[in-house]
Design an enzyme around this catalytic site. Structure first.
Site, PDB file in Angstrom:
ATOM      1  N   TYR B 108     -41.709   3.642  -1.636  1.00  0.00           N
ATOM      2  CA  TYR B 108     -41.071   4.609  -2.538  1.00  0.00           C
ATOM      3  C   TYR B 108     -40.962   4.024  -3.942  1.00  0.00           C
ATOM      4  CZ  TYR B 108     -37.484   7.333  -4.915  1.00  0.00           C
ATOM      5  OH  TYR B 108     -36.823   8.085  -5.845  1.00  0.00           O
ATOM      6  N   GLU B 196     -41.292  10.454  -9.721  1.00  0.00           N
ATOM      7  CA  GLU B 196     -41.113   9.930  -8.370  1.00  0.00           C
ATOM      8  C   GLU B 196     -42.440   9.940  -7.630  1.00  0.00           C
ATOM      9  OE1 GLU B 196     -37.423  10.631  -5.493  1.00  0.00           O
ATOM     10  OE2 GLU B 196     -38.815  12.305  -5.403  1.00  0.00           O
TER      11      GLU B 196
END
Lengths: 291, 385
Positions: B108, B196
């Protein structure tokens, strides 16, 4: 006394020759604020309502001894205007402009950290010490000279609170709108520190809103250091997550920054938290034992 | 402003973030040629602004070009219902056809503005594919953070720190460092408010690429990014909000029955709160702004009344710069033009309030006046009961 702005404050208005600047500078002057200079690049030598206009803030400071700046310029030029005021050594900078990119505000924050200047705003109504000085766009007539400090992220909601206080006979020492943006120049804790050192301020009304953690930081400060009465309201208890509620900074993101969390933190710090804005005035009256 | 995955990837790729080969389509049959070109195995991904697409059936793997067309047909035109869309769901109008990937690890990466610090923060975790909020709740120690000054940029040592902590090695480590720096540059230079990559993919052959990407942008900075502003997809926004944005009105549709018109964002939120406190529910957030003109007031009023869920309206104005008489004149003009049938409660306070109240009283309209916010809230809630 009052904080940051008083009868010794000498103001240069950046953007005085614009419509907004001229209108509000006139209102501030009517109130008794010492507006000593204007600044608009390329308009040096002109006068607006008898106030001399300069090409740079440094010239304005040199010629008029101004120690504060009030900024009304379009948002894309606002960061430049604040940086110029910092460069000229202006102690108090009040930026009314709304719509400044967050990246510019991050840069301003860095520059302020390296300077002796204080920035109030951006995206705020400004600062008023009733009876002494007004640097901002708030309606002067609702204010009354007194001893309650007011600090808020909102504009009209602050007027609402001030109006209630005044009608109950509770005057204000200084009212400060710190603005609705994500990276403000001055935060709640800065204001509480100044109110703590101000012998005139006997109590504080604090108006926060959803988004960020500034209210939680204020709660921690108040709990440890500020022992006079504080009444707080947090706007946005019914706001949906992930939506920007008008102000760039009023957004619940990743489940964080809810009104509930903030109200709990403030209540745990011994602050009188009210559920609706209608209760701000009467709650302060009770907290001061004047009901 | 939000953009689609395919647009976010396009922007990130410009800065050197590696992405899988893909193409956005709106016609199912177009999936065949793309699948053939990408080697047969592709993923069909619904392009909507809402998250939770995978669980909602909006992301499917096709083993061959025939299946690609079939799945594209299934997803295009579906009503995607996820946690973020609400029960009514959102119509899928676009899909991304993307080369199937060989997944060894999923990580992530995300960047947001850390408001407490006043700097953007890059977050990384080994739990790729999980939502960062979930990781924060369950494994807070697994979130690595590096702050950076957008004017200076994230430094290579910071990216290396993350790479070592995530136990990357060799070429993969180098590719990771390059991608992380590219991501932070993209965030800073485009005035993003969120960037993101979740998951960040490590392939079996050691490549590092963005398998999914999400970017949001600072509305206040769109003026300096016309290319990004042009990516706005009005189909993904609420039609009332799109209409309001044409008049620079801050309007957000909510699911209640009391329409609100207020000046100032804080007071508008406070008004919603006090309605709720009195047992009602707001139908919208609407800030007509500090410099509201009569025309803006008319447009605001028209938009909030066009919502059929609105059973009563509360107008709450604290006149500072805005004069109450001007607001009153705008309300009267709009109410007459629009043939209003729902009850309206008006609370005016501040500059020129007497004149404003007189205009309302003499208008011949059925308006209920209120003195305080509490009085106004009680009256409007009673009106919808």
């Amino acid at each position: 006394m009052a904080i940051w702005a008083d009868e010794n404050t000498r103001v240069v208005v950046q953007g005085l020759t614009g419509k907004e600047g001229q209108f509000h500078a006139a209102k501030c002057r009517e109130y008794g604020t010492k507006i000593v200079a204007g600044m608009t690049p390329g308009k040096g030598g002109a006068t607006v309502d008898g106030v001399p206009v300069f090409n740079t803030v440094a010239q304005a400071r040199q010629q008029t001894g101004c120690n504060a700046s009030l900024i009304f310029v379009p948002p894309m030029m606002a960061a430049d205007a604040v940086l110029e005021a910092i460069d000229a050594g202006i102690e108090l900078i009040v930026c009314i402009s709304e719509g400044i990119p967050a990246r510019d505000e991050v840069a301003l924050k860095r520059a302020l950290d390296r300077s002796k200047s204080r920035l109030i705003g951006p995206n705020c109504p400004g600062i008023i010490s009733p009876g002494k000085a007004k640097l901002g766009i708030m309606p002067a007539h609702i204010h009354k000279d007194g001893f309650v400090g007011v600090v808020s992220r909102s504009g009209t909601l602050t007027y609402e609170a001030v109006d209630q206080l005044t009608k109950l006979g509770l005057g204000q020492s200084t009212c400060i709108g710190i603005g609705g943006d994500p990276v403000p120049g001055t935060n709640f804790v800065d204001v509480f520190k100044a109110f703590k050192d101000d012998p005139l301020t006997e109590a504080v009304v604090m108006i926060g809103e959803i988004g960020g953690t500034a209210e939680e930081e204020a709660a921690a400060y108040v709990k440890a250091h500020y022992h006079k009465p504080v009444v707080a309201f947090i706007a946005g208890q019914t706001a949906p997550p992930g939506r920007r509620m008008g102000h760039a900074g009023a957004i619940i993101s990743g489940g964080k920054g809810t009104a509930k969390e903030k109200m709990e933190a403030l209540a745990a710090a011994g602050i009188h938290v009210v559920a609706t804005p209608a209760e701000i005035g009467v709650t302060m009256q009770r907290a001061l034992g004047r009901a | 402003m939000k953009v689609h995955e395919y647009q976010a990837k396009e922007i990130l790729a410009r800065y050197g973030v590696a992405i899988p080969k893909s193409k956005m389509i709106t016609v199912p049959e177009d999936a065949r040629a793309i699948a053939e070109e990408l080697g047969g195995v592709v993923v069909i991904k619904a392009q909507v602004h809402a998250g939770g697409r995978g669980k909602a059936g909006g992301v499917k793997l096709a083993k061959n070009p025939d299946e690609a067309v079939q799945l594209a047909r299934q997803i295009l035109g579906m009503k995607l219902v996820s946690k973020q869309t609400g029960p009514e769901g959102t119509l899928v109008r676009k899909v991304l056809v993307e080369q199937g990937a060989n997944i060894a690890r999923e990580l992530y990466l995300g960047i947001v503005l850390d408001r407490a610090v006043g700097l953007p923060v890059l977050m990384a975790s080994k739990f790729g594919g999980m939502e960062i909020e979930e990781v924060a709740a369950e494994h807070p120690e697994a979130i690595l953070k590096e702050h950076f000054d957008p004017a200076v940029g994230l430094q290579a040592f910071q990216a290396r720190k993350l790479g070592f902590a995530l136990e990357l090695e060799g070429d993969t480590f180098k590719k990771f460092v390059k991608l992380v720096i590219a991501l932070t540059r993209a965030y800073a230079e485009t005035d993003a408010s969120l960037a993101e990559i979740n998951p960040l993919l490590i392939t079996g052959s050691g490549d590092v690429m963005a398998l999914d990407a999400k970017m949001n942008f600072d509305d206040n900075a769109l003026g300096r990014h016309p290319d990004i502003a042009a990516m706005r997809d009005l189909d993904e926004e609420d039609p009332y909000e799109v209409e309001a944005s044409k008049f620079d009105l801050n309007y957000i549709k909510l699911d209640g029955t009391i329409g609100c018109m207020v000046n100032g964002a804080g007071l508008a939120m406070g008004t919603m709160d006090i309605i709720k406190h009195h047992g009602g529910s707001p139908a919208n957030f609407l800030d007509v702004g500090g410099g509201a003109s009569q025309e803006r007031v008319e447009n605001a009023f028209r938009i909030l009344l066009s919502d059929p869920a609105v059973k009563a309206v509360l107008i709450n104005i604290f006149g500072g710069i805005v004069r109450c008489d001007m607001i009153a004149a705008g309300v009267v003009a709009a109410a007459k033009n629009l043939n209003v049938s729902v009850p309206i409660v008006v609370r005016l306070q501040g500059t020129n309030v007497e004149e404003g109240r007189r205009i309302l009283a003499e208008s011949g309209l059925k308006l209920e006046a209120a003195d305080t916010m509490a009085d106004a809230a009680a009256k409007v809630v009673a009106a919808v009961r």
